[in-house]
Design a protein around this motif. Sequence first.
Motif, PDB file in Angstrom:
ATOM      1  N   LEU A  94       2.628  -3.671   1.125  1.00 33.60           N
ATOM      2  CA  LEU A  94       2.997  -4.740   1.668  1.00 33.60           C
ATOM      3  C   LEU A  94       4.298  -5.466   0.343  1.00 33.60           C
ATOM      4  CD1 LEU A  94      -1.027  -6.003   0.562  1.00 33.60           C
ATOM      5  CD2 LEU A  94      -0.011  -5.885   3.445  1.00 33.60           C
ATOM      6  N   ARG A 149      -7.399   7.452  -4.030  1.00 35.43           N
ATOM      7  CA  ARG A 149      -7.423   5.724  -3.227  1.00 35.43           C
ATOM      8  C   ARG A 149      -6.490   6.302  -2.422  1.00 35.43           C
ATOM      9  NH1 ARG A 149      -8.393   0.934  -5.555  1.00 35.43           N
ATOM     10  NH2 ARG A 149      -7.509  -0.660  -5.141  1.00 35.43           N
ATOM     11  N   ASN A 172      -4.319   1.130   0.040  1.00 40.21           N
ATOM     12  CA  ASN A 172      -5.188   0.276  -1.292  1.00 40.21           C
ATOM     13  C   ASN A 172      -4.129  -0.302  -1.970  1.00 40.21           C
ATOM     14  OD1 ASN A 172      -6.866  -1.498  -1.444  1.00 40.21           O
ATOM     15  ND2 ASN A 172      -7.932   0.491  -1.891  1.00 40.21           N
ATOM     16  N   PRO A 173      -3.467  -1.771  -1.682  1.00 49.98           N
ATOM     17  CA  PRO A 173      -3.022  -2.533  -3.069  1.00 49.98           C
ATOM     18  C   PRO A 173      -4.248  -2.563  -4.437  1.00 49.98           C
ATOM     19  CG  PRO A 173      -3.716  -4.272  -1.806  1.00 49.98           C
ATOM     20  CD  PRO A 173      -4.312  -2.919  -1.105  1.00 49.98           C
ATOM     21  N   LEU A 214     -10.392 -13.953   0.163  1.00 48.73           N
ATOM     22  CA  LEU A 214     -10.002 -12.610   0.745  1.00 48.73           C
ATOM     23  C   LEU A 214     -11.327 -11.922  -0.153  1.00 48.73           C
ATOM     24  CD1 LEU A 214      -6.078 -11.228   0.545  1.00 48.73           C
ATOM     25  CD2 LEU A 214      -7.349 -12.458   2.270  1.00 48.73           C
ATOM     26  N   ARG A 215     -11.626 -12.123  -1.578  1.00 50.49           N
ATOM     27  CA  ARG A 215     -13.124 -11.968  -1.675  1.00 50.49           C
ATOM     28  C   ARG A 215     -13.622 -12.180  -2.250  1.00 50.49           C
ATOM     29  NH1 ARG A 215     -11.657  -6.217  -5.024  1.00 50.49           N
ATOM     30  NH2 ARG A 215     -11.716  -8.012  -6.574  1.00 50.49           N
ATOM     31  N   ALA A 248      -0.629  -9.050  -5.978  1.00 53.96           N
ATOM     32  CA  ALA A 248      -2.148  -9.903  -6.393  1.00 53.96           C
ATOM     33  C   ALA A 248      -2.229  -9.524  -7.922  1.00 53.96           C
ATOM     34  CB  ALA A 248      -2.798  -8.659  -6.536  1.00 53.96           C
ATOM     35  N   PRO A 267      -6.654  -1.149 -10.606  1.00 53.42           N
ATOM     36  CA  PRO A 267      -7.382  -1.389  -9.373  1.00 53.42           C
ATOM     37  C   PRO A 267      -9.152  -0.367 -10.568  1.00 53.42           C
ATOM     38  CG  PRO A 267      -6.807   1.313  -9.525  1.00 53.42           C
ATOM     39  CD  PRO A 267      -6.404  -0.122 -10.659  1.00 53.42           C
ATOM     40  N   SER A 268      -9.958  -0.781 -10.460  1.00 52.56           N
ATOM     41  CA  SER A 268     -11.253  -0.740 -10.558  1.00 52.56           C
ATOM     42  C   SER A 268     -11.463   0.832 -10.955  1.00 52.56           C
ATOM     43  CB  SER A 268     -12.622  -1.179  -9.453  1.00 52.56           C
ATOM     44  OG  SER A 268     -12.567  -0.737  -8.463  1.00 52.56           O
ATOM     45  N   ILE A 274      -3.296 -14.167  -4.846  1.00 55.75           N
ATOM     46  CA  ILE A 274      -2.399 -13.732  -3.771  1.00 55.75           C
ATOM     47  C   ILE A 274      -0.785 -14.029  -4.140  1.00 55.75           C
ATOM     48  CG2 ILE A 274      -1.514 -11.953  -1.665  1.00 55.75           C
ATOM     49  CD1 ILE A 274      -3.908 -10.801  -3.056  1.00 55.75           C
ATOM     50  N   SER A 298      -7.738  -8.174   3.781  1.00 54.51           N
ATOM     51  CA  SER A 298      -7.204  -7.620   2.785  1.00 54.51           C
ATOM     52  C   SER A 298      -6.863  -5.681   2.898  1.00 54.51           C
ATOM     53  CB  SER A 298      -8.462  -8.356   1.434  1.00 54.51           C
ATOM     54  OG  SER A 298      -7.792  -7.614   0.032  1.00 54.51           O
ATOM     55  N   GLY A 314      -7.975  -3.161   1.462  1.00 52.73           N
ATOM     56  CA  GLY A 314      -8.476  -3.110   1.026  1.00 52.73           C
ATOM     57  C   GLY A 314     -10.514  -2.970   1.165  1.00 52.73           C
ATOM     58  N   ILE A 374     -10.764 -13.134  -4.927  1.00 51.01           N
ATOM     59  CA  ILE A 374      -9.444 -13.074  -4.687  1.00 51.01           C
ATOM     60  C   ILE A 374      -9.142 -14.521  -3.787  1.00 51.01           C
ATOM     61  CG2 ILE A 374      -7.557 -11.762  -3.395  1.00 51.01           C
ATOM     62  CD1 ILE A 374      -9.153  -8.911  -4.310  1.00 51.01           C
ATOM     63  N   THR A 387       3.358  -8.220  -0.219  1.00 46.92           N
ATOM     64  CA  THR A 387       2.951  -9.443  -1.759  1.00 46.92           C
ATOM     65  C   THR A 387       2.121  -8.904  -2.929  1.00 46.92           C
ATOM     66  OG1 THR A 387       0.751  -9.380  -0.777  1.00 46.92           O
ATOM     67  CG2 THR A 387       2.493 -10.983   0.217  1.00 46.92           C
TER      68      THR A 387
HETATM   69  P1  AMP Z   1     -10.175  -3.525  -7.162  1.00 48.55           P
HETATM   70  O1  AMP Z   1      -8.666  -3.773  -8.075  1.00 48.55           O
HETATM   71  O2  AMP Z   1     -10.452  -1.943  -7.173  1.00 48.55           O
HETATM   72  O3  AMP Z   1     -10.829  -3.831  -6.177  1.00 48.55           O
HETATM   73  O4  AMP Z   1      -8.313  -3.051  -6.035  1.00 48.55           O
HETATM   74  C1  AMP Z   1      -7.652  -4.597  -6.026  1.00 48.55           C
HETATM   75  C2  AMP Z   1      -7.508  -4.541  -4.576  1.00 48.55           C
HETATM   76  O5  AMP Z   1      -7.145  -5.589  -4.673  1.00 48.55           O
HETATM   77  C3  AMP Z   1      -7.527  -4.046  -3.227  1.00 48.55           C
HETATM   78  O6  AMP Z   1      -8.526  -3.614  -2.487  1.00 48.55           O
HETATM   79  C4  AMP Z   1      -7.025  -5.186  -1.956  1.00 48.55           C
HETATM   80  O7  AMP Z   1      -8.631  -5.521  -1.572  1.00 48.55           O
HETATM   81  C5  AMP Z   1      -7.124  -6.696  -2.791  1.00 48.55           C
HETATM   82  N1  AMP Z   1      -5.716  -6.788  -3.142  1.00 48.55           N
HETATM   83  C6  AMP Z   1      -4.345  -5.893  -4.195  1.00 48.55           C
HETATM   84  N2  AMP Z   1      -3.602  -6.388  -3.362  1.00 48.55           N
HETATM   85  C7  AMP Z   1      -3.246  -7.108  -2.763  1.00 48.55           C
HETATM   86  C8  AMP Z   1      -2.244  -8.067  -1.451  1.00 48.55           C
HETATM   87  N3  AMP Z   1      -1.340  -8.094  -2.097  1.00 48.55           N
HETATM   88  N4  AMP Z   1      -3.095  -8.462  -0.052  1.00 48.55           N
HETATM   89  C9  AMP Z   1      -3.953  -8.733  -0.152  1.00 48.55           C
HETATM   90  N5  AMP Z   1      -5.330  -8.217  -1.018  1.00 48.55           N
HETATM   91  C10 AMP Z   1      -4.946  -7.319  -1.968  1.00 48.55           C
END
Ligand code: AMP
Length: 338
Positions: free
Chosen positions: A116, A59, A63-64, A195-196, A120, A143-144, A101, A230, A232, A184, A118
């Motif tokens: 960042l 990764r 990508n947070p 954001l998502r 999540a 993450p996933s 976030i 965001s 990612g 999100i 911030t």
């Molecule tokens: P996943 O768990 O693989 O879906 O990845 C987590 C996703 O959460 C990342 O790809 C980002 O799009 C989003 N995300 C995590 N932390 C932040 C943050 N501090 N600000 C914005 N988006 C975040």
Amino acid sequence: MTMLIRVDPLKPNEEILRKAAEMIKEGGVVAFPTETVYGLGADCFNTTAVLKIFEIKKRPADNPLIVHIHDKNQLALLVDQSYERASAIIDVFWPGPVTIIFRKKPAVPKEVTGGLETVAVRMPSHPVAFKFLQLCGTPIAAPSANLSGKPSPTRAEHVIDDLYGTVDAIIDGGETPFGIESTIIDFSREKPVLLRPGPATVEEIQRVVSDLQIPEFLLKKTDEPVRPLSPGMSYRHYAPEKPVILVANEERLDEVLSKYPDAPVVCPQEMLSRFYGRKTIVLGTLKEPFTIAQQLFSVLRQIDSLTADVAIVIGFEPRGILFSVMNRLRRAATEIVE
Ligand code: AMP
Ligand code: MG
């Protein structure tokens, strides 16, 4: 060596989960089921363990990760702002498939947040995730549990295919109920921003947050590059290796079908009769749109096992959960027919 641990998703055996939690405490990485998709977890305050997640998934470092908690009191370890504006979301949706976030505490490693300021945070409702987090006792960055770029895993077999041999343990709790990643919402800005889109639909969120902002890049019909809020969200994602043609405009379906006479079609049950003579994969039913979300990533993974060199996926009217499904399909597609 990867330990495979099978548990009853509703009543997981605590002794077995305790073994997995011990691995986390020793700096290991463990895949576990949640109500959205499988996550790949490590102690969020152990930078070495967190870096293993990035290495295993391949990764990008910017990508947070999402930090998972089981108790609202853990927010104090992570968050450096008032939770007041987010409290309605927390009350209605936690535990559940909504990530928030916040501005982060300095103690949260920058490796977790992709640099960042911030962080999540989410509190999962899946009984296995919830119990596992309780036994870990520390917030878990996860993450996933897929290789970067691939569709997220909704079954332990998907995690095994991508990560067996590289993680310390995989907890198999069967198929994940929602099947797409969490919704999100960013509460670190002046106004809350989506954001998502995810299992908690825009309509449901708006009932609780009346001033929710929906950025242009989520509403855009075309797939022109837009600078995402965001990090990612900028990568091609959820994608089979094979090219995928997404038909977002049904009026152009015949044109696409004649252009790709041998391509298999992914469609909901209701449309099957339009594709007699072709290889088809059923993606749920329009009568129960949540089944479409639940099966989505499994079907995207299935595309790679077909002999054809390209697949056609029929798009959906982007409403409710199908708005979230279309968001994932747009990012998986190599071509979008509007
Ligand atoms: P996943 O768990 O693989 O879906 O990845 C987590 C996703 O959460 C990342 O790809 C980002 O799009 C989003 N995300 C995590 N932390 C932040 C943050 N501090 N600000 C914005 N988006 C975040
Ligand atoms: Mg992911």
